[in-house]
Design a protein around this motif. Structure first.
Motif, PDB file in Angstrom:
ATOM      1  N   LEU A  47       0.717  -1.272   0.060  1.00 12.81           N
ATOM      2  CA  LEU A  47      -0.173  -0.093   0.150  1.00 12.81           C
ATOM      3  C   LEU A  47       0.858   1.351   0.041  1.00 12.81           C
ATOM      4  O   LEU A  47       0.624   2.229  -0.765  1.00 12.81           O
ATOM      5  N   LEU A  48       1.687   1.188   0.981  1.00 12.67           N
ATOM      6  CA  LEU A  48       2.899   2.504   0.939  1.00 12.67           C
ATOM      7  C   LEU A  48       3.475   2.740  -0.135  1.00 12.67           C
ATOM      8  O   LEU A  48       3.527   3.776  -0.817  1.00 12.67           O
ATOM      9  N   SER A  49       4.000   1.680  -0.981  1.00 12.06           N
ATOM     10  CA  SER A  49       4.814   1.882  -2.151  1.00 12.06           C
ATOM     11  C   SER A  49       4.174   2.383  -3.354  1.00 12.06           C
ATOM     12  O   SER A  49       4.523   3.230  -4.012  1.00 12.06           O
ATOM     13  N   ARG A  50       2.863   1.731  -3.428  1.00 16.06           N
ATOM     14  CA  ARG A  50       2.094   1.865  -4.467  1.00 16.06           C
ATOM     15  C   ARG A  50       1.381   3.716  -4.244  1.00 16.06           C
ATOM     16  O   ARG A  50       1.525   4.364  -5.360  1.00 16.06           O
ATOM     17  N   GLU A  51       0.867   3.895  -3.103  1.00 17.63           N
ATOM     18  CA  GLU A  51       0.547   5.091  -2.905  1.00 17.63           C
ATOM     19  C   GLU A  51       1.373   6.288  -2.913  1.00 17.63           C
ATOM     20  O   GLU A  51       1.112   7.430  -3.517  1.00 17.63           O
ATOM     21  N   ALA A  52       2.665   6.109  -2.304  1.00 18.17           N
ATOM     22  CA  ALA A  52       3.689   6.874  -2.391  1.00 18.17           C
ATOM     23  C   ALA A  52       4.100   7.329  -3.817  1.00 18.17           C
ATOM     24  O   ALA A  52       4.352   8.517  -3.951  1.00 18.17           O
ATOM     25  N   PHE A  53       4.321   6.228  -4.545  1.00 20.79           N
ATOM     26  CA  PHE A  53       4.825   6.342  -5.934  1.00 20.79           C
ATOM     27  C   PHE A  53       3.712   7.323  -6.750  1.00 20.79           C
ATOM     28  O   PHE A  53       3.848   8.079  -7.515  1.00 20.79           O
ATOM     29  N   ALA A  54       2.196   6.873  -6.579  1.00 18.07           N
ATOM     30  CA  ALA A  54       1.262   7.624  -7.258  1.00 18.07           C
ATOM     31  C   ALA A  54       1.277   9.215  -7.055  1.00 18.07           C
ATOM     32  O   ALA A  54       0.894   9.824  -7.765  1.00 18.07           O
ATOM     33  N   GLN A  55       1.526   9.241  -5.727  1.00 21.69           N
ATOM     34  CA  GLN A  55       1.414  10.598  -5.241  1.00 21.69           C
ATOM     35  C   GLN A  55       2.644  11.482  -5.390  1.00 21.69           C
ATOM     36  O   GLN A  55       2.674  12.745  -5.090  1.00 21.69           O
ATOM     37  N   GLY A  56       3.606  10.719  -6.019  1.00 26.27           N
ATOM     38  CA  GLY A  56       4.913  11.855  -6.374  1.00 26.27           C
ATOM     39  C   GLY A  56       6.006  11.606  -5.463  1.00 26.27           C
ATOM     40  O   GLY A  56       6.291  12.667  -5.224  1.00 26.27           O
ATOM     41  N   ALA A  57       6.166  10.725  -4.537  1.00 32.13           N
ATOM     42  CA  ALA A  57       7.245  10.507  -3.664  1.00 32.13           C
ATOM     43  C   ALA A  57       8.674  10.798  -4.659  1.00 32.13           C
ATOM     44  O   ALA A  57       8.860  10.380  -5.761  1.00 32.13           O
ATOM     45  N   GLY A  58       9.255  11.636  -4.100  1.00 38.27           N
ATOM     46  CA  GLY A  58      10.388  12.132  -4.717  1.00 38.27           C
ATOM     47  C   GLY A  58      10.287  12.879  -5.918  1.00 38.27           C
ATOM     48  O   GLY A  58      11.033  13.431  -6.720  1.00 38.27           O
ATOM     49  N   ALA A  59       9.150  13.617  -5.804  1.00 38.15           N
ATOM     50  CA  ALA A  59       8.730  14.848  -6.818  1.00 38.15           C
ATOM     51  C   ALA A  59       9.550  15.631  -7.013  1.00 38.15           C
ATOM     52  O   ALA A  59       9.952  16.379  -5.967  1.00 38.15           O
ATOM     53  N   GLN A  60       9.906  16.202  -8.236  1.00 37.18           N
ATOM     54  CA  GLN A  60      10.425  17.253  -8.606  1.00 37.18           C
ATOM     55  C   GLN A  60       9.928  18.697  -8.087  1.00 37.18           C
ATOM     56  O   GLN A  60       8.816  18.892  -8.312  1.00 37.18           O
ATOM     57  N   LYS A  61      10.573  19.410  -7.333  1.00 32.22           N
ATOM     58  CA  LYS A  61      10.039  20.915  -6.980  1.00 32.22           C
ATOM     59  C   LYS A  61       9.906  21.767  -8.604  1.00 32.22           C
ATOM     60  O   LYS A  61      11.058  21.487  -9.069  1.00 32.22           O
ATOM     61  N   LEU A  62       9.071  22.633  -8.437  1.00 30.97           N
ATOM     62  CA  LEU A  62       8.854  23.731  -9.482  1.00 30.97           C
ATOM     63  C   LEU A  62       8.871  24.770  -8.945  1.00 30.97           C
ATOM     64  O   LEU A  62       8.077  25.338  -8.163  1.00 30.97           O
ATOM     65  N   ALA A  63       9.892  25.787  -9.502  1.00 35.31           N
ATOM     66  CA  ALA A  63      10.005  27.074  -8.874  1.00 35.31           C
ATOM     67  C   ALA A  63       8.991  27.896  -9.729  1.00 35.31           C
ATOM     68  O   ALA A  63       9.293  27.735 -11.221  1.00 35.31           O
ATOM     69  N   ALA A  64       8.360  28.412  -9.295  1.00 34.21           N
ATOM     70  CA  ALA A  64       7.315  29.293 -10.163  1.00 34.21           C
ATOM     71  C   ALA A  64       6.847  30.635  -9.399  1.00 34.21           C
ATOM     72  O   ALA A  64       6.341  30.383  -8.297  1.00 34.21           O
ATOM     73  N   LYS A  65       6.719  31.583  -9.917  1.00 36.14           N
ATOM     74  CA  LYS A  65       6.317  32.984  -9.452  1.00 36.14           C
ATOM     75  C   LYS A  65       4.855  32.934  -9.405  1.00 36.14           C
ATOM     76  O   LYS A  65       4.264  32.690 -10.536  1.00 36.14           O
ATOM     77  N   THR A  66       4.381  33.176  -8.122  1.00 37.82           N
ATOM     78  CA  THR A  66       2.928  33.310  -8.241  1.00 37.82           C
ATOM     79  C   THR A  66       2.557  34.720  -9.040  1.00 37.82           C
ATOM     80  O   THR A  66       2.935  35.725  -8.728  1.00 37.82           O
ATOM     81  N   ASN A  67       1.397  34.418  -9.797  1.00 42.95           N
ATOM     82  CA  ASN A  67       0.841  35.587 -10.664  1.00 42.95           C
ATOM     83  C   ASN A  67      -0.488  35.997 -10.078  1.00 42.95           C
ATOM     84  O   ASN A  67      -1.443  35.411 -10.001  1.00 42.95           O
ATOM     85  N   PRO A  68      -0.388  37.220  -9.133  1.00 44.51           N
ATOM     86  CA  PRO A  68      -1.519  37.586  -8.328  1.00 44.51           C
ATOM     87  C   PRO A  68      -2.732  37.865  -9.312  1.00 44.51           C
ATOM     88  O   PRO A  68      -4.029  37.849  -8.650  1.00 44.51           O
ATOM     89  N   ALA A  69      -2.549  38.025 -10.469  1.00 48.38           N
ATOM     90  CA  ALA A  69      -3.740  38.217 -11.359  1.00 48.38           C
ATOM     91  C   ALA A  69      -4.572  37.112 -11.744  1.00 48.38           C
ATOM     92  O   ALA A  69      -5.739  37.169 -12.101  1.00 48.38           O
ATOM     93  N   PHE A  70      -4.213  35.724 -11.281  1.00 48.34           N
ATOM     94  CA  PHE A  70      -4.579  34.724 -11.300  1.00 48.34           C
ATOM     95  C   PHE A  70      -4.838  33.828 -10.076  1.00 48.34           C
ATOM     96  O   PHE A  70      -4.768  32.482 -10.026  1.00 48.34           O
ATOM     97  N   VAL A  71      -5.274  34.704  -8.974  1.00 47.16           N
ATOM     98  CA  VAL A  71      -5.364  33.791  -7.871  1.00 47.16           C
ATOM     99  C   VAL A  71      -6.693  34.210  -7.069  1.00 47.16           C
ATOM    100  O   VAL A  71      -6.970  35.413  -6.851  1.00 47.16           O
ATOM    101  N   VAL A  72      -7.373  33.157  -6.727  1.00 45.16           N
ATOM    102  CA  VAL A  72      -8.664  33.420  -6.282  1.00 45.16           C
ATOM    103  C   VAL A  72      -8.619  33.327  -4.753  1.00 45.16           C
ATOM    104  O   VAL A  72      -7.444  33.010  -4.493  1.00 45.16           O
ATOM    105  N   MET A  73      -9.357  34.019  -4.080  1.00 41.45           N
ATOM    106  CA  MET A  73      -9.109  34.397  -2.654  1.00 41.45           C
ATOM    107  C   MET A  73      -9.513  33.357  -1.934  1.00 41.45           C
ATOM    108  O   MET A  73      -9.470  33.288  -0.515  1.00 41.45           O
ATOM    109  N   ASP A  74     -10.414  32.192  -2.561  1.00 37.73           N
ATOM    110  CA  ASP A  74     -10.702  31.038  -1.507  1.00 37.73           C
ATOM    111  C   ASP A  74      -9.665  30.303  -0.886  1.00 37.73           C
ATOM    112  O   ASP A  74      -8.486  30.350  -1.238  1.00 37.73           O
ATOM    113  N   LYS A  75     -10.071  29.324   0.308  1.00 38.78           N
ATOM    114  CA  LYS A  75      -9.086  28.735   1.044  1.00 38.78           C
ATOM    115  C   LYS A  75      -8.718  27.840  -0.025  1.00 38.78           C
ATOM    116  O   LYS A  75      -9.471  26.915  -0.631  1.00 38.78           O
TER     117      LYS A  75
END
Length: 326
Positions: A47-75
């Motif tokens: 279960l752990l190996s399957r779900e951790a892999f599916a959810q992106g274990a070891g996932a690459q981080k992506l540097a991205a600047k937040t664009n405030p023009a496309f951000v909703v204020m919802d939680k």
């Protein structure tokens, strides 16, 4: 399982030193289930190996600047909810099937062919797509046709950036998105519930709208498999099934494409599928929705907003009867 900690309580300088979110959450699940003795050892490890892999274990981080023009204020919806409650029929029809079974998807190597009515057809690998335009983080509402919604911080750039690169001809009126269909990687393809491969489409002006996002990540990381890795489209003013996942081909075409859900049930799923509280699904109302992670017995449902709240797209449909062209 090694969880890296910083004894000084300060920021870790390199993203490679950060424990992937899925590993942490899988470890927490492991401890919880050990404590209650609810899963036998071998089954738990699977279960752990399957779900951790599916959810992106070891996932690459992506540097991205937040664009405030496309951000909703919802939680923002919690990551664990956004990655464990999904529609991705290539891995099963239950909402939890993608997080359980998408570990078989191999998001690298990956290429996307862009063809049809364009002056510059091309095939791009995932690294080329990541570099095609500056990555932005955009916080969008996602509204599903079944009546639930989420708020997700996506990472990508306007699909219009890719359109500029390939230069559509005057014959191009629509854009067709074709998803991967590989039975070895996608066990849900054995089901006849839809005609495979999964196909979706947009009118060219819809595809060119700044809100339409070529999406390569979410929550600061590459897309988890169950959320459409490694590349998908997000069209926030339309119901979720319009946002094709795991795309392998993009075609610019003259005629309106035949899309998966419209083929399967044309009386229920129109080509446009704009979020519209005044047009009910034949089997349920679209006037309200429940926000995943925030629902409770005593909390009333939210009112659904026209175009999911993205009113600036209304000009795309001037003069159209949106009850007829649903």
């Amino acid at each position: 399982m090694l969880i890296k900690r910083n004894p000084n309580g300060i920021d870790i300088p390199f993203s490679s030193e950060i424990t992937p979110r899925a590993v942490f959450e899988a470890r927490r699940t492991f401890i919880k289930q050990i404590a209650f003795g609810s899963v036998a050892g071998g089954a738990l490890l699977d279960l752990l190996s399957r779900e951790a892999f599916a959810q992106g274990a070891g996932a690459q981080k992506l540097a991205a600047k937040t664009n405030p023009a496309f951000v909703v204020m919802d939680k923002t919806t919690a990551y664990k909810d956004a990655t464990s409650y999904n529609n991705f029929y290539e891995f099963g029809t239950d909402k939890t099937d993608p997080s359980h079974y998408a570990g078989t998807l191999k998001p690298r190597p990956w290429t996307v062919a862009i063809e049809g009515e364009v002056k510059k057809p091309m095939t791009l690998d995932i690294d080329s797509l990541l570099k095609l335009a500056p990555l932005e983080e955009r916080v969008y509402r996602l509204r599903c046709v079944e009546g639930w919604s989420m708020v997700i911080p996506w990472i990508g750039y306007s699909f219009a950036e890719l359109i500029k690169k390939v230069e559509p001809t005057g014959n191009a009126k629509y854009v067709e998105f074709i998803s991967l269909a590989d039975k070895k990687q996608m066990p849900g393809l054995r089901s006849p519930v839809l005609e495979w491969p999964y196909v979706e489409g947009l009118r060219l002006d819809e595809a060119n709208h700044p809100l339409t996002l070529l999406t390569l990540g979410m929550y600061g990381e590459v897309l988890p498999n169950q959320n459409g890795a490694p590349v998908r489209i997000v069209v926030p003013w339309k119901y979720g099934f319009k946002s094709a996942k795991s795309i392998v081909k993009i075609r610019f075409i003259k005629d309106q494409p035949k899309t998966a859900w419209n083929i399967a049930a044309p009386q229920e799923y129109g080509f446009y599928s704009n979020v519209n509280p005044e047009v009910d699904h034949p089997r349920w109302s679209q006037a309200t929705e429940r926000r995943i992670g925030e629902d409770s017995f005593f909390k009333p449902k939210r009112k659904t907003l026209m175009f999911n709240g993205y009113s600036n797209v209304a000009s795309l449909y001037t003069g159209m009867d949106l009850k007829k062209f649903f």
